[in-house]
Design a protein around this motif. Sequence first.
Motif, mmCIF file in Angstrom:
data_model
loop_
_atom_site.group_PDB
_atom_site.id
_atom_site.type_symbol
_atom_site.label_atom_id
_atom_site.label_comp_id
_atom_site.label_asym_id
_atom_site.label_seq_id
_atom_site.Cartn_x
_atom_site.Cartn_y
_atom_site.Cartn_z
ATOM 1 N N HIS A 1 0.835 -1.202 0.000
ATOM 2 C CA HIS A 1 0.000 0.000 0.000
ATOM 3 C C HIS A 1 0.867 1.248 0.000
ATOM 4 O O HIS A 1 2.042 1.208 0.382
ATOM 5 C CB HIS A 1 -0.932 0.023 1.214
ATOM 6 N N THR A 2 0.270 2.366 -0.416
ATOM 7 C CA THR A 2 0.854 3.688 -0.192
ATOM 8 C C THR A 2 -0.143 4.497 0.630
ATOM 9 O O THR A 2 -1.360 4.312 0.523
ATOM 10 C CB THR A 2 1.150 4.421 -1.516
ATOM 11 N N PHE A 3 0.368 5.398 1.438
ATOM 12 C CA PHE A 3 -0.454 6.191 2.354
ATOM 13 C C PHE A 3 -0.006 7.644 2.189
ATOM 14 O O PHE A 3 1.092 8.008 2.598
ATOM 15 C CB PHE A 3 -0.231 5.706 3.793
ATOM 16 N N THR A 4 -0.853 8.467 1.559
ATOM 17 C CA THR A 4 -0.471 9.842 1.219
ATOM 18 C C THR A 4 -1.369 10.834 1.950
ATOM 19 O O THR A 4 -2.601 10.753 1.849
ATOM 20 C CB THR A 4 -0.580 10.083 -0.295
ATOM 21 N N VAL A 5 -0.755 11.754 2.689
ATOM 22 C CA VAL A 5 -1.480 12.793 3.413
ATOM 23 C C VAL A 5 -1.299 14.126 2.691
ATOM 24 O O VAL A 5 -0.177 14.501 2.333
ATOM 25 C CB VAL A 5 -0.970 12.926 4.860
ATOM 26 N N LYS A 6 -2.413 14.829 2.466
ATOM 27 C CA LYS A 6 -2.348 16.144 1.835
ATOM 28 C C LYS A 6 -3.005 17.169 2.756
ATOM 29 O O LYS A 6 -4.174 17.023 3.132
ATOM 30 C CB LYS A 6 -3.062 16.132 0.482
#
Length: 411
Positions: free
Chosen positions: A314-319
């Motif tokens: 998985h990838t986990f991206t916070v914006k």
Amino acid sequence: MASSVTDRFLRYVVIDTQSDASSPSQPSTEKQKNLGHLLVEELLEIGVSDAHLDEHGYVYGTIPSNSPKNTIPVICFCAHMDTAPDFSGTNVKPQIVRNYQGGDIKLPGDPRQVIRVAEHPVLKDLIGHDIVTSDGTTLLGADDKAGIAEIMTAAEFLIKNPDIKHGAIRILFTPDEEIGRGVEKVDLKKLGADFGYTLDGETAGTIEDETFSADGVEIVIKGVAMHPGFAYGKMENAIRIAGAIIDRLPKNMAPETTQGREGFIHPTGVSGVMEKAKLSFIIRDFTEDGLKQKEALLETITKDVLKAYPGSSHTFTVKEQYRNMKVVLDQHPEIVDYAEEAIRRAGMEPVRGSIRGGTDGSRLSFMGLPCPNIFAGGHAFHSPIEFVSSQDMEKAVKTIVELAKLWEERA
């Protein structure tokens, strides 16, 4: 004045201005400019000679100072033109319940849509008011066309009454607020204001100096694809993994189970196929620490779920989306104090509140334009039972006028 602000409001709500988060353009929908063009025409008609619509969909205008004092700060009044994508804003048919005498309000276009006193006790305070609603098949658009109508009406009133002394006032109408992009391309140098007020709140008398802090999170799951007939012990279905993550979310940390100063983790979108799935979330909390804790919890849940799927990743991206404007406004307490005084002068008892959401003012505050939020009078935003009182819109107009007078008096 109540008649004037209501007439304007009724003109604006029938123009479809829904924004679109999936669009990369600015504004996200060209139809928002239809309202922008009308507002520029009306501003020019009332004497705002520099009114214009720029290529990004922003409406700018100036009411020049008419005071001999040269130390008056430049105030900006701001509202947004778009309506939320959450419910249809096409073919809005507003109706007015005149001299409301209490009880539930049934909307004529859809008998299932009823504005119930039990769910909206503020109706008890609106006896005798003229209440504007949609017909129940669309949202109304009080969020935030009520704010636009109030600023426009106040602008006309100030221009027609030059005996009321005030400093320079900047007018700003923005697109795409509902999708979090309302001030991305605003030209603060051109705006030239010292601080501002958004007219985007609810109950009459409210001044809000605090918002959620907000982040968006995107989780992308890469599963293991396999022909279903030969999948035993091999397939790792990304859709099932996504569903397991959603199922593990704390039930007491959702928008529908939190209130007051409680934050939440809210899934807003899920899509995918066997091999790959994407989950979108919004995270909200009044503190930075609370925001980070919720993001850490979501990532922990994701990693725990994936332990059962060793072939997947998985990838986990916070914006970052926006931050609590109170951090900025506490450094300029007079901006909120003067708003409270203006509300008193307009005949109400001010109530200082916190927003379980954000406004253009959240972003503007951190861009260097401190900007609390004043009531616009609407209720039940983003839904077919949205409503607003004509008399409360008039109170907002009076509040704007009193604010302009107050800053001139005390300069």
